[in-house]
Design a protein around this motif. Sequence first.
Motif, short mmCIF file in Angstrom:
data_model
loop_
_atom_site.label_atom_id
_atom_site.label_comp_id
_atom_site.label_asym_id
_atom_site.label_seq_id
_atom_site.Cartn_x
_atom_site.Cartn_y
_atom_site.Cartn_z
N GLU A 1 -40.64 -91.02 -20.07
CA GLU A 1 -40.62 -89.69 -19.00
C GLU A 1 -40.23 -88.43 -19.03
OE1 GLU A 1 -44.05 -90.98 -18.52
OE2 GLU A 1 -43.47 -93.26 -18.63
N ASN B 1 -36.00 -89.26 -12.97
CA ASN B 1 -36.72 -87.94 -13.62
C ASN B 1 -36.87 -86.71 -13.80
OD1 ASN B 1 -34.91 -89.11 -15.97
ND2 ASN B 1 -37.27 -89.40 -17.29
N SER B 2 -37.82 -86.88 -12.83
CA SER B 2 -38.15 -86.01 -11.66
C SER B 2 -37.69 -85.01 -10.81
CB SER B 2 -39.04 -86.42 -10.57
OG SER B 2 -40.35 -87.02 -11.81
N LYS C 1 -39.07 -92.65 -13.59
CA LYS C 1 -40.02 -91.82 -13.38
C LYS C 1 -39.87 -90.57 -12.91
CE LYS C 1 -43.96 -94.31 -15.36
NZ LYS C 1 -45.28 -94.60 -15.50
N ILE C 2 -39.15 -91.34 -11.16
CA ILE C 2 -38.61 -90.72 -9.84
C ILE C 2 -37.47 -90.03 -9.80
CG2 ILE C 2 -38.68 -90.95 -7.54
CD1 ILE C 2 -40.38 -92.78 -6.99
N LEU D 1 -42.26 -85.47 -17.03
CA LEU D 1 -42.01 -85.24 -15.86
C LEU D 1 -40.38 -85.18 -15.42
CD1 LEU D 1 -42.77 -89.40 -14.54
CD2 LEU D 1 -43.85 -87.19 -14.23
N SER D 2 -39.38 -85.18 -15.75
CA SER D 2 -38.83 -84.02 -16.00
C SER D 2 -38.68 -82.73 -16.07
CB SER D 2 -37.67 -84.65 -16.58
OG SER D 2 -37.89 -84.21 -18.05
N ILE E 1 -41.87 -81.46 -15.58
CA ILE E 1 -42.78 -80.34 -14.61
C ILE E 1 -41.93 -80.31 -13.51
CG2 ILE E 1 -44.70 -81.51 -13.14
CD1 ILE E 1 -45.51 -83.67 -15.14
N GLY E 2 -40.96 -81.57 -13.83
CA GLY E 2 -40.14 -81.12 -12.10
C GLY E 2 -39.78 -80.04 -11.88
N SER F 1 -32.17 -86.54 -16.93
CA SER F 1 -33.58 -86.01 -16.55
C SER F 1 -34.03 -86.71 -18.01
CB SER F 1 -33.89 -84.67 -15.96
OG SER F 1 -33.99 -83.74 -17.51
N PHE G 1 -36.22 -81.49 -10.61
CA PHE G 1 -36.36 -80.32 -9.78
C PHE G 1 -34.67 -79.43 -9.79
CE2 PHE G 1 -36.58 -79.02 -5.39
CZ PHE G 1 -37.56 -78.39 -5.73
#
Length: 271
Positions: free
Chosen positions: A248, A45-46, A42-43, A251-252, A254-255, A243, A50
């Motif tokens: 998830e 992908n975020s 998750k992190i 999340l990517s 949103i990032g 990503s 980003f």
Amino acid sequence: MKIEWLLNYNPILLALGATLFTWFMTALGSSMVFFFKTINQKILNSMLGFAAGVMIAASFWSLLKPAIEMSEQNGSLPWIPAVVGFLAGGAFLLLVDKILPHLHLGLSVDKAEGIKTTWQRSVLLVLAITLHNIPEGLAVGVAFGALANNPDMGMLAGAIALAFGIGLQNFPEGAAVSIPMRREGFSRLKAFNYGQLSGIVEPIAGVIGAYLVLTITPLLPYALSFAAGAMIFVVVEELIPESQRGNETDLSTIGAMLGFATMMLLDVSLG
């Protein structure tokens, strides 16, 4: 803080300093491998999302928009340098992608792209990451090189914003490179070295970009658009697909939105 004094320096030196900063941020992110052995999907992908958002925003606000404005000031059709340079940048990265042997994280050696070779897996992984960083360094170099012909505070602030934005996304990108390499069996030190080594190409590309702009002034709008096209190619070809791994994917996205908004804020407020 006043930054007018920077206008007195050679744009090539400014480009070198700015891209050394972006390389340092890559190394700083890669150093996270000394504290973490794995990274949550998750992190990851975020962070990749980003980075993609920052690069998309930088491509327009820091590169294409100035290229169009410069073309208008020169009395030429504003869309020609933007379109030609943009497509040329994408074509250049496509050519490099087809020729340069490289391997993306998480894939087996038989999935390596480019010319077939017997190079080690570690070398192929580093080359794949290095490919991402070429257009970033080129973009920063071209932005500072533009100061030679337009040495005003707006242009300087825009170049600084671009370097800061690229550096900001290089931190999570460095971590997203070194930590997965640790998971693949590399030692912490080797994973860090490979991660930071991938970013050293940015100062090289930055100096080349600034030098070309200084020596061939009419190329500036094309050079800015070229860097934008190369960056968008990397985003669409590599960052966005990477990503979107796992379940998830929101999340990517949103990032990417946060990355775009952050870079847009930096460029509009500073530039």
